[in-house]
Design a protein around this motif. Structure first.
Motif, mmCIF file in Angstrom:
data_model
loop_
_atom_site.group_PDB
_atom_site.id
_atom_site.type_symbol
_atom_site.label_atom_id
_atom_site.label_comp_id
_atom_site.label_asym_id
_atom_site.label_seq_id
_atom_site.Cartn_x
_atom_site.Cartn_y
_atom_site.Cartn_z
ATOM 1 N N ASN A 1 0.858 -1.184 0.000
ATOM 2 C CA ASN A 1 0.000 0.000 0.000
ATOM 3 C C ASN A 1 0.893 1.232 0.000
ATOM 4 O O ASN A 1 1.369 1.687 1.042
ATOM 5 C CB ASN A 1 -0.926 -0.011 1.213
ATOM 6 C CG ASN A 1 -2.070 0.978 1.070
ATOM 7 O OD1 ASN A 1 -2.253 1.589 0.027
ATOM 8 N ND2 ASN A 1 -2.851 1.146 2.120
ATOM 9 N N LEU B 1 1.099 4.579 0.025
ATOM 10 C CA LEU B 1 0.344 5.796 0.315
ATOM 11 C C LEU B 1 1.136 7.058 0.011
ATOM 12 O O LEU B 1 0.568 8.087 -0.344
ATOM 13 C CB LEU B 1 -0.083 5.793 1.787
ATOM 14 C CG LEU B 1 -1.076 4.696 2.176
ATOM 15 C CD1 LEU B 1 -1.125 4.542 3.692
ATOM 16 C CD2 LEU B 1 -2.454 5.018 1.630
ATOM 17 N N GLU B 2 2.445 6.975 0.133
ATOM 18 C CA GLU B 2 3.281 8.163 -0.019
ATOM 19 C C GLU B 2 3.607 8.459 -1.479
ATOM 20 O O GLU B 2 3.500 9.597 -1.931
ATOM 21 C CB GLU B 2 4.572 7.991 0.785
ATOM 22 C CG GLU B 2 5.408 9.248 0.885
ATOM 23 C CD GLU B 2 6.505 9.128 1.921
ATOM 24 O OE1 GLU B 2 7.443 9.937 1.852
ATOM 25 O OE2 GLU B 2 6.432 8.246 2.802
ATOM 26 N N GLN C 1 -2.913 2.030 -3.718
ATOM 27 C CA GLN C 1 -2.855 3.282 -2.961
ATOM 28 C C GLN C 1 -4.242 3.491 -2.372
ATOM 29 O O GLN C 1 -5.102 4.112 -2.988
ATOM 30 C CB GLN C 1 -2.432 4.449 -3.854
ATOM 31 C CG GLN C 1 -2.136 5.734 -3.082
ATOM 32 C CD GLN C 1 -1.608 6.837 -4.004
ATOM 33 O OE1 GLN C 1 -1.877 6.848 -5.196
ATOM 34 N NE2 GLN C 1 -0.846 7.770 -3.439
ATOM 35 N N GLU C 2 -4.465 2.938 -1.170
ATOM 36 C CA GLU C 2 -5.799 2.866 -0.595
ATOM 37 C C GLU C 2 -5.831 3.376 0.837
ATOM 38 O O GLU C 2 -4.848 3.244 1.576
ATOM 39 C CB GLU C 2 -6.308 1.422 -0.616
ATOM 40 C CG GLU C 2 -6.442 0.839 -2.015
ATOM 41 C CD GLU C 2 -6.921 -0.594 -2.012
ATOM 42 O OE1 GLU C 2 -7.475 -1.023 -3.046
ATOM 43 O OE2 GLU C 2 -6.740 -1.296 -1.000
ATOM 44 N N SER C 3 -6.987 3.920 1.222
ATOM 45 C CA SER C 3 -7.201 4.292 2.617
ATOM 46 C C SER C 3 -7.267 3.016 3.453
ATOM 47 O O SER C 3 -7.411 1.907 2.915
ATOM 48 C CB SER C 3 -8.515 5.066 2.763
ATOM 49 O OG SER C 3 -9.616 4.207 2.497
ATOM 50 N N TYR D 1 1.291 8.568 6.591
ATOM 51 C CA TYR D 1 0.229 8.828 5.623
ATOM 52 C C TYR D 1 -1.033 8.003 5.885
ATOM 53 O O TYR D 1 -2.035 8.177 5.184
ATOM 54 C CB TYR D 1 0.728 8.537 4.208
ATOM 55 C CG TYR D 1 1.592 9.636 3.629
ATOM 56 C CD1 TYR D 1 1.114 10.480 2.625
ATOM 57 C CD2 TYR D 1 2.899 9.831 4.071
ATOM 58 C CE1 TYR D 1 1.911 11.478 2.092
ATOM 59 C CE2 TYR D 1 3.696 10.827 3.545
ATOM 60 C CZ TYR D 1 3.202 11.658 2.560
ATOM 61 O OH TYR D 1 3.992 12.651 2.030
ATOM 62 N N THR D 2 -1.001 7.101 6.856
ATOM 63 C CA THR D 2 -2.159 6.242 7.113
ATOM 64 C C THR D 2 -3.264 6.940 7.887
ATOM 65 O O THR D 2 -4.433 6.561 7.789
ATOM 66 C CB THR D 2 -1.761 4.991 7.906
ATOM 67 O OG1 THR D 2 -1.293 5.382 9.225
ATOM 68 C CG2 THR D 2 -0.685 4.197 7.177
#
Length: 204
Positions: free
Chosen positions: A68, A70-71, A98-100, A124-125
């Protein structure tokens, strides 16, 4: 109802599922359990991303991986990093998203979802320590590898520090070496990411 109590014999006879690291990986990190959480942190420019992707390549021999990102997402920098780490051979053993956290949980709730989840990066989480613990407990058979930015030699932020202390395998990356700081330490205790760079940095 009271929780089960374990005798010494129970503990000594219990069988654990581990990551069967060998060679330089075993020398650095022994054979850690294949569930729970690992924590990796470093300052920029020390080889952290390359190390994480090399780790993913090694883990892909045993498990399927969900990265994942995110960054950086699927930016050109990630493509370059994948190439440098030799991930072309991994193919569908690793997928990048790239997920919440909510979207991630929906994916992990599906049958036959990946067993190793990389969260890059923790900052970023948006996770609190309590939500992090809930996530790990919700999926007790999965392994969460949490990547963190650093502030000096400590993880960046109070919550990240708490997560680091909670993790079973803690890995500090500095000068192109990844040092085991957690509960699993092999006979050497570190993994060299880039030989020449590590020798120049550490003076060895």
């Amino acid at each position: 109802m009271a929780k089960r109590a374990y005798s010494v014999s129970d503990i000594l006879n219990k069988k654990y599922k581990v990551i069967p690291f060998e060679g330089e990986w075993g020398a650095a990190f022994s054979q850690p359990e294949s569930n729970g959480s690992w924590f990796i942190w470093a300052n920029s420019g020390n080889g952290k991303t390359t190390f994480v992707l090399k780790l993913c390549k090694e883990l892909s021999k045993h498990e399927r991986i969900l990265y994942n990102s995110l960054e950086e997402g699927s930016a050109k920098t990630m493509q370059n990093a994948f190439l440098n780490a030799g991930l072309a051979s991994v193919k569908r053993r690793l997928i990048l998203v790239q997920e919440s956290i909510e979207e991630l949980c929906e994916r992990l709730d599906r049958p036959k979802s990946q067993n190793v989840i990389v969260l890059d990066s923790f900052q970023y989480t948006g996770l609190s320590f309590e939500r992090y613990r809930e996530l790990v407990r919700r999926y007790p058979k999965k392994l969460f590898i949490i990547i963190s930015q650093a502030d000096g030699k400590q993880p960046s932020g109070r919550t990240a520090k708490r997560v680091m202390y909670d993790a079973s395998l803690k890995i500090w990356v500095e000068g192109y070496r990844a040092f085991s700081k957690g509960r699993y330490i092999g006979p050497l205790g570190y993994f060299t990411i880039w030989e020449r760079g590590a020798k120049e940095y550490h003076g060895m």
